[in-house]
Design an enzyme around this catalytic site. Structure first.
Site, PDB file in Angstrom:
ATOM      1  CE  LYS A 119      -4.782  -1.580   1.351  1.00  0.00           C
ATOM      2  NZ  LYS A 119      -5.525  -1.614   2.338  1.00  0.00           N
ATOM      3  CE  LYS A 201      -6.129  -9.333  -2.645  1.00  0.00           C
ATOM      4  NZ  LYS A 201      -5.916  -8.659  -1.253  1.00  0.00           N
ATOM      5  CE  LYS A 204     -12.783  -4.080  -0.762  1.00  0.00           C
ATOM      6  NZ  LYS A 204     -13.468  -4.700   0.198  1.00  0.00           N
TER       7      LYS A 204
HETATM    8  P1  TYM Z   1     -10.558  -6.651   3.422  1.00  0.00           P
HETATM    9  O1  TYM Z   1     -11.693  -5.705   3.425  1.00  0.00           O
HETATM   10  O2  TYM Z   1      -9.620  -6.374   2.338  1.00  0.00           O
HETATM   11  O3  TYM Z   1     -11.338  -7.997   2.998  1.00  0.00           O
HETATM   12  C1  TYM Z   1     -12.290  -8.733   3.582  1.00  0.00           C
HETATM   13  C2  TYM Z   1     -11.992 -10.056   3.633  1.00  0.00           C
HETATM   14  O4  TYM Z   1     -12.111 -10.669   2.361  1.00  0.00           O
HETATM   15  C3  TYM Z   1     -10.933 -11.298   2.169  1.00  0.00           C
HETATM   16  N1  TYM Z   1     -10.594 -11.383   0.728  1.00  0.00           N
HETATM   17  C4  TYM Z   1     -10.389 -12.111  -0.017  1.00  0.00           C
HETATM   18  N2  TYM Z   1     -10.692 -13.767   0.155  1.00  0.00           N
HETATM   19  C5  TYM Z   1     -10.050 -14.513  -1.028  1.00  0.00           C
HETATM   20  N3  TYM Z   1      -9.886 -14.195  -2.168  1.00  0.00           N
HETATM   21  C6  TYM Z   1      -9.760 -12.787  -2.550  1.00  0.00           C
HETATM   22  N4  TYM Z   1      -9.272 -12.238  -3.635  1.00  0.00           N
HETATM   23  C7  TYM Z   1      -9.879 -11.919  -1.237  1.00  0.00           C
HETATM   24  N5  TYM Z   1      -9.820 -10.375  -1.381  1.00  0.00           N
HETATM   25  C8  TYM Z   1     -10.343 -10.168   0.213  1.00  0.00           C
HETATM   26  C9  TYM Z   1     -10.016 -10.914   2.919  1.00  0.00           C
HETATM   27  O5  TYM Z   1      -9.006 -11.724   3.377  1.00  0.00           O
HETATM   28  C10 TYM Z   1     -10.776 -10.650   4.278  1.00  0.00           C
HETATM   29  O6  TYM Z   1     -11.014 -11.806   5.205  1.00  0.00           O
HETATM   30  N6  TYM Z   1      -7.949  -5.950   7.546  1.00  0.00           N
HETATM   31  C11 TYM Z   1      -8.899  -6.340   7.122  1.00  0.00           C
HETATM   32  C12 TYM Z   1     -10.357  -6.118   7.811  1.00  0.00           C
HETATM   33  C13 TYM Z   1     -10.334  -6.441   9.023  1.00  0.00           C
HETATM   34  C14 TYM Z   1     -10.344  -7.619   9.843  1.00  0.00           C
HETATM   35  C15 TYM Z   1     -10.288  -7.216  11.163  1.00  0.00           C
HETATM   36  C16 TYM Z   1     -10.286  -8.775   9.533  1.00  0.00           C
HETATM   37  C17 TYM Z   1     -10.365  -5.185  10.006  1.00  0.00           C
HETATM   38  N7  TYM Z   1     -10.165  -5.720  11.292  1.00  0.00           N
HETATM   39  C18 TYM Z   1     -10.241  -7.972  12.306  1.00  0.00           C
HETATM   40  C19 TYM Z   1     -10.419  -9.701  10.595  1.00  0.00           C
HETATM   41  C20 TYM Z   1     -10.365  -9.450  12.005  1.00  0.00           C
HETATM   42  C21 TYM Z   1      -9.106  -6.225   5.468  1.00  0.00           C
HETATM   43  O7  TYM Z   1      -8.680  -5.068   5.032  1.00  0.00           O
HETATM   44  O8  TYM Z   1     -10.086  -6.948   4.822  1.00  0.00           O
END
Ligand code: TYM
Length: 336
Positions: A119, A201, A204
């Site tokens: 990032k 990956k 979005k």
């Molecule tokens: P975020 O918002 O980027 O993504 C949400 C969830 O989607 C999963 N994910 C994927 N899984 C499989 N294939 C993909 N291409 C893919 N893209 C995204 C992510 O692994 C995630 O599980 N930091 C986290 C949000 C967060 C969080 C937390 C998660 C904040 N606090 C506490 C767990 C526990 C995030 O940015 O996810």
């Protein structure tokens, strides 16, 4: 976890950032499992709105996206009567615990986070302190609820490992305070790949909209995007090395139809890629149809959404405060 969590059941916590519409990757890697887990465990799911400020956001757009994200999570099947559902910023204990954990996280540990490196490269004009300490906030999200399991996709593994290390360190320094969480990463679909470049990956934030499916895409759009998906020149629907595109499509098809890879390989034996891609597109479109329909209904029912997130925050706050007060006492603060 509509009440304070029942101590006997395992506690689950996860979150998702409200940045843009969610992709099929978010759904398969995370939300689909959230729904499954809520039947068995005490679950807490939050919209990680505070995390999204680590990248510049337009406030008006962010406000819409937060509500939309909440509605999508419910539309996917999260029931606010069964699971605690809330906005992260509504529970002030997240920011407070995050500060304490930041003081127990090393600069070196945070510097190793690949997401920070990616990032910062992508947003070189805004490498803010929040982007750097993001994993401490995520650790606070998890540890506040004494979560046993954290359902996430593979890209969150490193952050989760850091949360575990911080919990262990804090427990060693101050006495047992936090449950040390485990990841719940699906065997199939932990990393759904881009349709246009299957070595990357699905994300979005990809500039090519054909590379990802969003949860709210219309069926005809979904089918069209899958038809364009990049495959290989082998023309055989089989998992294999160097067949990233087909491996990805087989995985997606397997998750949405509940068929095994063997069954799929048999079903499409001697069928061409065009035929297979069409079948995957239709299966995904069918799978997501009720989610889109639920979303359209829910997003127009603001009163229901407001009631649900307010109730969620109230209960979450009570639970989070128990942990926070315990932590404050352990570190030596004077009780109010
Ligand atoms: P975020 O918002 O980027 O993504 C949400 C969830 O989607 C999963 N994910 C994927 N899984 C499989 N294939 C993909 N291409 C893919 N893209 C995204 C992510 O692994 C995630 O599980 N930091 C986290 C949000 C967060 C969080 C937390 C998660 C904040 N606090 C506490 C767990 C526990 C995030 O940015 O996810």
């Amino acid at each position: 976890m509509s009440q304070a969590p029942n101590e006997k059941k395992k506690i689950i916590l996860s979150g998702i950032q409200p940045t843009g519409v969610f992709t099929l990757g978010n759904y398969i890697g995370a939300i689909k499992n959230w729904v499954k887990l809520q039947e068995e465990y005490d679950c807490a799911y939050m919209i990680a709105d505070m995390h999204s400020l680590t990248v510049r956001q337009d406030p008006k757009k962010l406000r819409e996206q937060i509500l939309s994200a909440f509605a999508i999570v419910l539309a996917c099947g999260i029931d606010p009567k069964k699971s605690l559902t809330f906005m992260q910023s509504h529970v002030h204990q997240h920011a407070e615990l995050s500060w304490i954990l930041s003081c127990n996280t090393q600069f070196g540990e945070l510097s190793r986070m690949t997401q920070f490196k990616d990032k910062s490269a992508k947003h070189a004009d805004n490498i803010n302190a929040g982007l750097f300490t993001y994993p401490s906030l995520m650790a606070a999200d998890i540890l506040l609820y004494q979560a046993d399991l954290v359902p996430v996709g593979a890209d969150q593994k490193q952050h989760l490992e850091l949360a575990r290390n911080v919990a262990i360190r804090f427990n060693n320094n101050y006495g047992n305070t936090f449950t040390v969480p485990d990841g719940y990463i699906p065997k199939a679909g932990a990393k759904v790949m881009s349709l246009s470049d299957p070595t990357k990956k699905m994300s979005k934030s990809d500039s090519n909209p054909n590379s990802f499916i969003t949860i709210l895409d219309k069926p005809e759009v979904i089918v069209k995007k899958f038809k364009k998906a990049v495959t290989d020149s082998e023309a055989s629907v089989r998992m294999g090395e160097g067949k990233d595109g087909i491996n990805n499509l087989i995985t997606i098809y397997s998750v949405v139809t509940n068929k095994t890879v063997d069954e799929i390989e048999k079903e499409f034996d001697s069928k061409g890629y065009g035929y297979f891609k069409n079948a995957v597109g239709e299966a995904v479109a069918e799978h997501l149809r009720p989610v889109r329909e639920n979303y359209e209904r829910l997003i127009n029912d603001k009163a229901y959404l407001t009631e649900a997130y307010k109730r969620g925050a109230e209960t979450a706050s009570k639970f989070a405060d128990r942990t926070l007060q315990k932590v404050y006492k352990k570190v030596g603060f004077i009780a109010k």
